[in-house]
Design an enzyme around this catalytic site. Structure first.
Site, PDB file in Angstrom:
ATOM      1  N   HIS A 155       1.148  -1.042  -0.043  1.00  0.00           N
ATOM      2  CA  HIS A 155      -0.116   0.168  -0.163  1.00  0.00           C
ATOM      3  C   HIS A 155       1.279   1.185   0.004  1.00  0.00           C
ATOM      4  O   HIS A 155       1.804   0.918   0.751  1.00  0.00           O
ATOM      5  CB  HIS A 155      -1.087  -0.366   1.139  1.00  0.00           C
ATOM      6  CG  HIS A 155      -1.606   1.070   1.343  1.00  0.00           C
ATOM      7  ND1 HIS A 155      -1.645   2.090   1.480  1.00  0.00           N
ATOM      8  CD2 HIS A 155      -3.136   0.600   1.670  1.00  0.00           C
ATOM      9  CE1 HIS A 155      -2.758   3.093   2.205  1.00  0.00           C
ATOM     10  NE2 HIS A 155      -3.325   2.061   1.136  1.00  0.00           N
ATOM     11  N   LYS A 173     -10.492  -0.877  11.059  1.00  0.00           N
ATOM     12  CA  LYS A 173     -10.118  -1.884   9.664  1.00  0.00           C
ATOM     13  C   LYS A 173     -10.371  -3.289  10.781  1.00  0.00           C
ATOM     14  O   LYS A 173     -11.164  -3.899   9.751  1.00  0.00           O
ATOM     15  CB  LYS A 173      -9.354  -2.261   9.667  1.00  0.00           C
ATOM     16  CG  LYS A 173      -8.889  -1.377   8.198  1.00  0.00           C
ATOM     17  CD  LYS A 173      -7.879  -1.978   7.212  1.00  0.00           C
ATOM     18  CE  LYS A 173      -7.000  -0.673   6.347  1.00  0.00           C
ATOM     19  NZ  LYS A 173      -7.873  -0.628   5.258  1.00  0.00           N
ATOM     20  N   GLN A 186      -4.143  -5.083   6.799  1.00  0.00           N
ATOM     21  CA  GLN A 186      -4.920  -5.916   6.226  1.00  0.00           C
ATOM     22  C   GLN A 186      -5.349  -7.766   7.127  1.00  0.00           C
ATOM     23  O   GLN A 186      -5.989  -8.117   6.435  1.00  0.00           O
ATOM     24  CB  GLN A 186      -4.745  -6.417   4.763  1.00  0.00           C
ATOM     25  CG  GLN A 186      -4.903  -4.747   4.156  1.00  0.00           C
ATOM     26  CD  GLN A 186      -7.150  -4.717   3.673  1.00  0.00           C
ATOM     27  OE1 GLN A 186      -7.814  -5.496   4.250  1.00  0.00           O
ATOM     28  NE2 GLN A 186      -7.089  -3.506   3.407  1.00  0.00           N
ATOM     29  N   ASP A 245       3.257  -4.723   7.664  1.00  0.00           N
ATOM     30  CA  ASP A 245       1.579  -4.416   8.416  1.00  0.00           C
ATOM     31  C   ASP A 245       1.005  -4.586   8.185  1.00  0.00           C
ATOM     32  O   ASP A 245       0.523  -5.368   7.317  1.00  0.00           O
ATOM     33  CB  ASP A 245       2.042  -3.251   6.418  1.00  0.00           C
ATOM     34  CG  ASP A 245       0.901  -1.940   6.609  1.00  0.00           C
ATOM     35  OD1 ASP A 245      -0.312  -2.228   7.394  1.00  0.00           O
ATOM     36  OD2 ASP A 245       0.375  -1.562   5.234  1.00  0.00           O
ATOM     37  N   CYS A 264      -4.609   2.245  -3.389  1.00  0.00           N
ATOM     38  CA  CYS A 264      -3.546   2.660  -2.161  1.00  0.00           C
ATOM     39  C   CYS A 264      -2.647   2.268  -3.196  1.00  0.00           C
ATOM     40  O   CYS A 264      -1.922   1.686  -2.040  1.00  0.00           O
ATOM     41  CB  CYS A 264      -3.715   3.362  -1.340  1.00  0.00           C
ATOM     42  SG  CYS A 264      -4.914   4.219  -1.505  1.00  0.00           S
TER      43      CYS A 264
HETATM   44  N1  7TS Z   1      -1.776  -0.910   4.750  1.00  0.00           N
HETATM   45  C1  7TS Z   1      -2.434  -1.383   4.361  1.00  0.00           C
HETATM   46  C2  7TS Z   1      -2.074  -2.596   3.680  1.00  0.00           C
HETATM   47  C3  7TS Z   1      -3.847  -0.993   4.352  1.00  0.00           C
HETATM   48  O1  7TS Z   1      -4.116  -1.714   3.236  1.00  0.00           O
HETATM   49  C4  7TS Z   1      -3.960   0.188   4.736  1.00  0.00           C
HETATM   50  C5  7TS Z   1      -5.173   0.472   3.942  1.00  0.00           C
HETATM   51  C6  7TS Z   1      -3.384   1.187   4.946  1.00  0.00           C
HETATM   52  C7  7TS Z   1      -1.598   0.338   5.614  1.00  0.00           C
HETATM   53  C8  7TS Z   1      -3.525   2.391   5.542  1.00  0.00           C
HETATM   54  O2  7TS Z   1      -4.426   2.325   6.461  1.00  0.00           O
HETATM   55  P1  7TS Z   1      -4.798   3.569   7.634  1.00  0.00           P
HETATM   56  O3  7TS Z   1      -5.488   3.442   8.442  1.00  0.00           O
HETATM   57  O4  7TS Z   1      -3.459   4.232   7.820  1.00  0.00           O
HETATM   58  O5  7TS Z   1      -5.568   4.231   6.135  1.00  0.00           O
HETATM   59  N2  7TS Z   1      -6.093   0.195   2.973  1.00  0.00           N
HETATM   60  C9  7TS Z   1      -7.241   0.900   2.486  1.00  0.00           C
HETATM   61  C10 7TS Z   1      -7.925  -0.071   1.301  1.00  0.00           C
HETATM   62  O6  7TS Z   1      -7.583  -1.008   0.884  1.00  0.00           O
HETATM   63  N3  7TS Z   1      -9.133   0.930   1.117  1.00  0.00           N
HETATM   64  O7  7TS Z   1      -9.060   1.935   1.536  1.00  0.00           O
HETATM   65  C11 7TS Z   1      -8.315   1.312   2.580  1.00  0.00           C
END
Ligand code: 7TS
Length: 404
Positions: free
Chosen positions: A121, A224, A201, A198, A362
């Protein structure tokens, strides 16, 4: 066996109609829906104990502080961290990664190497690029194959004593690939590199054991995992958290302040400057309790059923291609129908009540790899059903007819 109808009753939003149709929420990769216990816990915090933490002697401040620290303990138990002070509250995965990348600026020199993977991501790419720009370190990329799996022999070849940190996701948000992180952690440590996982997910689908994994950092987002937005976790091994400088200066992260010199507070406060998201921190504990009450083994088994069911049904649609066919995969399916832009399909099926994500998710490098502008992504949670998958399939057939 999970009683899905009973579980669905915990999520008030799932009863909603969207555009006059029952909501089918398949955008769980972007954010999960919230059960009533989580919504209630937010109200309870503001109704009953709202106060700033770690600073007042008054009763409410103590109640709020206790609830916040109890929640930290819940997260510690959940991920099996050795110490509660290795669990840092952040605003989310992005914040957690930036904190670590920023801290490494003080440890890297020109010519050192940082490894990320082709499956990341943007939030696990850009902070490392910024770190490399600041320090003169070099960013190297672990390649992927057509199935969306990282190529382990290439990873091992890239590792050397120049490698200072590896940053890789546990599960890819765009393709659902589950990466062999235990192997990757062990290999990074063989060359003396640190490794950040990370888990944004992964944490909705499984319970990570950071001690068994042996990773140096593990990060994830509350929103999430059925928790509120604006809260997340940075787990760091004690030795690393002691070594890294603080990310932000301010209140609550200090031991003493004079105009000549400041000394920093002990862990975890060194990394928690300012008034944090108190309600978010407390309620993240509620969300984790809720998921554990359902049980991650049950969640994984049921979501796997949904994945297999949906994969088979989708592949029956002519000209539909699935991206990401790793052996080890979670309940995320990225796909396109030949000749039709994913955005057009997404817009039509939204009118039919189906929420999926469209675009590059992303993760532009993954789209570049497949030479596509983006995909449709259906990402399932334990509260989804096969009947909902049937509704999505029917909606896709209709969209395809209209657009081809
Ligand atoms: N890393 C991964 C693997 C992610 O899927 C996401 C967000 C992030 C980092 C960033 O997370 P945040 O909570 O700091 O924004 N992924 C997604 C997605 O797949 N669709 O919308 C956000």
């Amino acid at each position: 066996m999970l009683d899905i109808q009973k579980i669905r009753a915990d999520f008030p939003i799932l009863n909603q109609k969207v555009n006059g149709k029952p909501l089918v929420y398949f955008d769980n990769g972007a954010t999960s829906q919230k059960p009533q216990v989580v919504i209630d816990a937010i109200a309870k915090y503001y109704n009953e104990i709202n106060a700033n933490i770690h600073r007042g002697v008054h009763t409410l401040s103590q109640l709020a502080t206790d609830a916040y620290e109890v929640s930290r303990g819940k997260i510690q138990n959940h991920i099996n961290a050795k110490h509660a002070y290795e669990v840092i509250f952040t605003s989310g995965t992005t914040h957690s990664i930036n904190m670590v990348a920023n801290g490494f600026a003080s440890l890297l020199k020109s010519g050192d190497e940082v490894l990320v993977s082709a499956l990341e991501h943007h939030s696990n790419i850009v902070p490392w690029q910024m770190l490399c720009e600041r320090t003169g370190a070099v960013l190297k990329v672990i390649p992927m194959n057509d199935k969306g799996e990282l190529v382990m022999p290439e990873y091992v070849k890239l590792l050397s004593t120049k490698t200072k940190i590896v940053a890789v996701n546990h599960i890819s948000n765009a393709l659902g690939t589950i990466n062999p992180i235990k192997y990757m952690i062990d290999k990074a440590h063989e060359v003396g590199a640190a490794i950040l996982i990370d888990g944004a997910q992964a944490t909705p689908h499984l319970k990570p054991d950071v001690q068994a994994l042996g990773c140096d950092f593990y990060v994830f987002s509350g929103h999430k995992v059925c928790g509120p937005t604006g809260i997340g976790i940075l787990y760091g091994k004690e030795e690393w958290l002691r070594k890294l400088p603080p990310y932000q200066g301010g209140g609550e992260m200090i031991a003493t302040v004079t105009f000549e010199k400041t000394t920093y507070a002990d862990l975890p406060h060194k990394f928690e400057a300012g008034t944090p998201n108190i309600e978010g921190g407390i309620v993240l504990g509620t969300a984790i309790d809720y998921l554990n009450s359902i049980g991650f083994e049950n969640i994984a088994a049921y979501e796997h059923e949904l994945l297999e069911y949906a994969t088979e049904k989708l592949l029956n649609i002519e000209d539909l291609k699935i991206y990401g066919t790793s052996e080890q995969k979670t309940s995320v399916i990225s796909f396109n129908i030949a000749g039709i832009h994913p955005y057009d399909i997404g817009t039509i099926i939204d009118k039919l009540g189906i929420a999926v994500r469209t675009g590059h998710h992303c993760a532009q490098p993954i789209m570049d790899f497949y030479k596509i502008p983006g995909t449709l992504r259906a990402s399932f949670a334990f509260y989804n059903t096969k009947e909902e998958i049937d509704l999505m399939i029917a909606a896709l057939q209709k969209a395809k007819m209209m657009l081809s």
